[in-house]
Design a protein around this motif. Structure first.
Motif, PDB file in Angstrom:
ATOM      1  N   LEU A   1       1.482  -2.902  -1.876  1.00 15.56           N
ATOM      2  CA  LEU A   1       1.746  -4.191  -1.230  1.00 15.56           C
ATOM      3  C   LEU A   1       0.637  -4.527  -0.246  1.00 15.56           C
ATOM      4  N   ALA A   2       0.185  -3.537   0.507  1.00 17.35           N
ATOM      5  CA  ALA A   2      -0.888  -3.769   1.476  1.00 17.35           C
ATOM      6  C   ALA A   2      -2.174  -4.191   0.790  1.00 17.35           C
ATOM      7  N   VAL A   3      -2.498  -3.547  -0.323  1.00 14.77           N
ATOM      8  CA  VAL A   3      -3.715  -3.920  -1.056  1.00 14.77           C
ATOM      9  C   VAL A   3      -3.600  -5.345  -1.581  1.00 14.77           C
ATOM     10  N   ARG A   4      -2.418  -5.687  -2.065  1.00 13.80           N
ATOM     11  CA  ARG A   4      -2.222  -7.030  -2.620  1.00 13.80           C
ATOM     12  C   ARG A   4      -2.324  -8.107  -1.536  1.00 13.80           C
ATOM     13  N   THR A   5      -1.835  -7.817  -0.351  1.00 17.17           N
ATOM     14  CA  THR A   5      -1.792  -8.823   0.703  1.00 17.17           C
ATOM     15  C   THR A   5      -3.015  -8.797   1.613  1.00 17.17           C
ATOM     16  N   ALA A   6      -3.509  -7.593   1.929  1.00 17.20           N
ATOM     17  CA  ALA A   6      -4.623  -7.474   2.874  1.00 17.20           C
ATOM     18  C   ALA A   6      -5.968  -7.286   2.185  1.00 17.20           C
ATOM     19  N   GLY A   7      -5.939  -6.894   0.908  1.00 12.49           N
ATOM     20  CA  GLY A   7      -7.186  -6.711   0.186  1.00 12.49           C
ATOM     21  C   GLY A   7      -7.796  -5.337   0.309  1.00 12.49           C
ATOM     22  N   TYR A   8      -7.133  -4.443   1.025  1.00 13.61           N
ATOM     23  CA  TYR A   8      -7.619  -3.069   1.156  1.00 13.61           C
ATOM     24  C   TYR A   8      -6.439  -2.168   1.489  1.00 13.61           C
ATOM     25  N   LEU A   9      -6.657  -0.863   1.404  1.00 13.53           N
ATOM     26  CA  LEU A   9      -5.609   0.102   1.730  1.00 13.53           C
ATOM     27  C   LEU A   9      -5.847   0.633   3.135  1.00 13.53           C
ATOM     28  N   PRO A  10      -4.997   0.292   4.085  1.00 10.58           N
ATOM     29  CA  PRO A  10      -5.181   0.787   5.455  1.00 10.58           C
ATOM     30  C   PRO A  10      -5.029   2.304   5.536  1.00 10.58           C
ATOM     31  N   ALA A  11      -5.729   2.892   6.459  1.00  8.89           N
ATOM     32  CA  ALA A  11      -5.731   4.346   6.607  1.00  8.89           C
ATOM     33  C   ALA A  11      -4.332   4.913   6.767  1.00  8.89           C
ATOM     34  N   ARG A  12      -3.475   4.217   7.479  1.00 14.52           N
ATOM     35  CA  ARG A  12      -2.139   4.751   7.771  1.00 14.52           C
ATOM     36  C   ARG A  12      -1.271   4.874   6.523  1.00 14.52           C
ATOM     37  N   LEU A  13      -1.646   4.175   5.438  1.00 17.01           N
ATOM     38  CA  LEU A  13      -0.862   4.204   4.211  1.00 17.01           C
ATOM     39  C   LEU A  13      -1.516   5.028   3.112  1.00 17.01           C
ATOM     40  N   GLY A  14      -2.711   5.519   3.360  1.00 19.69           N
ATOM     41  CA  GLY A  14      -3.455   6.219   2.320  1.00 19.69           C
ATOM     42  C   GLY A  14      -3.837   7.621   2.718  1.00 19.69           C
ATOM     43  N   PRO A  15      -4.969   8.088   2.213  1.00 16.77           N
ATOM     44  CA  PRO A  15      -5.376   9.471   2.445  1.00 16.77           C
ATOM     45  C   PRO A  15      -5.961   9.734   3.822  1.00 16.77           C
ATOM     46  N   GLY A  16      -6.018   8.716   4.685  1.00 16.95           N
ATOM     47  CA  GLY A  16      -6.489   8.972   6.043  1.00 16.95           C
ATOM     48  C   GLY A  16      -7.644   8.111   6.491  1.00 16.95           C
ATOM     49  N   ALA A  17      -8.160   7.252   5.626  1.00  9.08           N
ATOM     50  CA  ALA A  17      -9.235   6.327   5.969  1.00  9.08           C
ATOM     51  C   ALA A  17      -9.051   5.060   5.152  1.00  9.08           C
ATOM     52  N   ASP A  18      -9.510   3.919   5.684  1.00 12.83           N
ATOM     53  CA  ASP A  18      -9.401   2.662   4.952  1.00 12.83           C
ATOM     54  C   ASP A  18     -10.130   2.759   3.612  1.00 12.83           C
TER      55      ASP A  18
ATOM     56  N   VAL B   1       7.109  10.910  -4.733  1.00 12.15           N
ATOM     57  CA  VAL B   1       6.087  10.636  -3.719  1.00 12.15           C
ATOM     58  C   VAL B   1       4.934   9.861  -4.344  1.00 12.15           C
ATOM     59  N   ALA B   2       4.491  10.318  -5.523  1.00 15.84           N
ATOM     60  CA  ALA B   2       3.394   9.642  -6.205  1.00 15.84           C
ATOM     61  C   ALA B   2       3.775   8.218  -6.593  1.00 15.84           C
ATOM     62  N   ALA B   3       4.983   8.045  -7.131  1.00 17.04           N
ATOM     63  CA  ALA B   3       5.426   6.709  -7.525  1.00 17.04           C
ATOM     64  C   ALA B   3       5.510   5.783  -6.317  1.00 17.04           C
ATOM     65  N   GLY B   4       5.985   6.313  -5.194  1.00 18.53           N
ATOM     66  CA  GLY B   4       6.057   5.517  -3.985  1.00 18.53           C
ATOM     67  C   GLY B   4       4.683   5.083  -3.490  1.00 18.53           C
ATOM     68  N   PHE B   5       3.699   5.944  -3.683  1.00 16.17           N
ATOM     69  CA  PHE B   5       2.346   5.601  -3.256  1.00 16.17           C
ATOM     70  C   PHE B   5       1.750   4.524  -4.157  1.00 16.17           C
ATOM     71  N   TRP B   6       1.912   4.676  -5.462  1.00 19.30           N
ATOM     72  CA  TRP B   6       1.272   3.728  -6.387  1.00 19.30           C
ATOM     73  C   TRP B   6       1.925   2.357  -6.387  1.00 19.30           C
ATOM     74  N   TRP B   7       3.242   2.288  -6.177  1.00 24.00           N
ATOM     75  CA  TRP B   7       3.932   1.004  -6.302  1.00 24.00           C
ATOM     76  C   TRP B   7       4.679   0.568  -5.040  1.00 24.00           C
ATOM     77  N   GLY B   8       4.540   1.308  -3.959  1.00 22.69           N
ATOM     78  CA  GLY B   8       5.255   0.995  -2.733  1.00 22.69           C
ATOM     79  C   GLY B   8       4.411   0.251  -1.713  1.00 22.69           C
ATOM     80  N   PRO B   9       4.557   0.608  -0.427  1.00 18.70           N
ATOM     81  CA  PRO B   9       3.847  -0.098   0.646  1.00 18.70           C
ATOM     82  C   PRO B   9       2.331  -0.134   0.486  1.00 18.70           C
ATOM     83  N   ALA B  10       1.745   0.927  -0.068  1.00 17.79           N
ATOM     84  CA  ALA B  10       0.293   0.932  -0.246  1.00 17.79           C
ATOM     85  C   ALA B  10      -0.145  -0.190  -1.181  1.00 17.79           C
TER      86      ALA B  10
END
Length: 285
Positions: A168-185, A157-166
């Motif tokens: 990718l979102a940071v790399r492409t969008a510049g931030y971590l959207p709430a839906r992929l993180g702990p509950g807030a952008d 689970v941890a590995a998926g969070f650090w190197w998965g969709p989250a």
């Protein structure tokens, strides 16, 4: 500005600055003169409002003035979209936490000060100034965690969070959207530094963004509290964090859900309203 906080006291909206950033907070006042002031530093991605019930309980039961607040570019302190923020985790953990404590000390000079830090909220204190003025520090679910510290069942689970969709979102969008993180952008810089610390042996040690450690200046009580069912911050990581404060009087506590009639506590829930039964054990007094 004040609004009613129940029969025990009142609340007040406050604002203070950290390196030119305006941070928003809330002070819970006891019914009578405060005997101490408490600063609550939140976990990554957890808005200050989550700690409101706990803060009101402290005001009522510990006769404390209690400050809850949000980090720069987050929660009630957000003044720009997360994608435009240049905040880093080290900014939150050191400068912003220092500014919150300085604010509390200015408002209540001479009162004993407590710091209660949840996860990230307990990790920055060793790099701050004025530790000799702190009477009591309580670190809850807080420790220098490496991905190998997690139980085997949680590591994927941890590995998926650090190197998965989250990631990718940071790399492409510049931030971590709430839906992929702990509950807030979350600002991208916060996520990137967070990942680096949690996937590096030694955690944040040696990070040039951090000032030299000053944990030895804390001579008050340092209490380390973990939940027995916390996969994110197992007890061993919290006990490791004790080494950051070699001159403090150490206390340790393990919250066991079954001992309090709870099904689960985990990493975030110690401060939930449903976990009210564990709050006296968190404070320890």
């Amino acid at each position: 500005m004040r609004d009613h906080a129940g029969q025990s006291g009142s609340t007040e909206a406050v604002a203070f600055e950290s390196e030119g950033n305006r941070l928003a907070g809330r002070l819970a006042h006891p019914a009578g003169p405060p005997r101490r002031v408490v600063v609550i530093n939140g976990a990554t991605g957890v808005p200050a409002g989550y700690y409101r019930a706990f803060a009101d309980w402290l005001a009522e039961t510990r006769q404390a003035a209690v400050l809850t607040w949000d980090y720069r570019d987050f929660g009630s302190s957000a003044v720009r979209p997360a994608r435009e923020s240049r905040a880093r985790m080290s900014d939150w953990a050191v400068a912003d936490q220092q500014a919150a404590r300085d604010c509390a000390e200015r408002r209540f000079p001479g009162l004993p000060i407590w710091v209660i830090g949840h996860s990230l909220g307990g990790l920055g204190l060793a790099y701050q100034a004025g530790l000799g003025r702190i009477e009591r520090f309580v670190a809850v679910a807080s420790g220098p965690v490496h991905i190998s510290d997690h139980p085997w069942r949680y590591r994927p689970v941890a590995a998926g969070f650090w190197w998965g969709p989250a990631a990718l979102a940071v790399r492409t969008a510049g931030y971590l959207p709430a839906r992929l993180g702990p509950g807030a952008d979350l600002p991208g810089g916060v996520f990137r530094q967070w990942r680096r610390w949690c996937t590096t042996r030694g955690f944040s040690a040696g990070d040039p963004a951090l000032p030299p450690p000053r944990g030895a200046e804390l001579t008050g009580t340092a209490r380390f509290v973990v939940a027995s069912d916390d996969d994110l911050c197992p007890p061993a990581t919290a006990w490791r964090h004790m080494r950051s404060f070699p001159e403090a009087r150490h206390e340790q506590a393990v919250l066991r859900p079954e001992a309090h009639g709870l099904r689960r506590i985990g990493h975030v829930a110690p401060f939930a309203r449903a976990s009210r039964a564990v709050w006296p054990e968190i404070v320890g007094l």
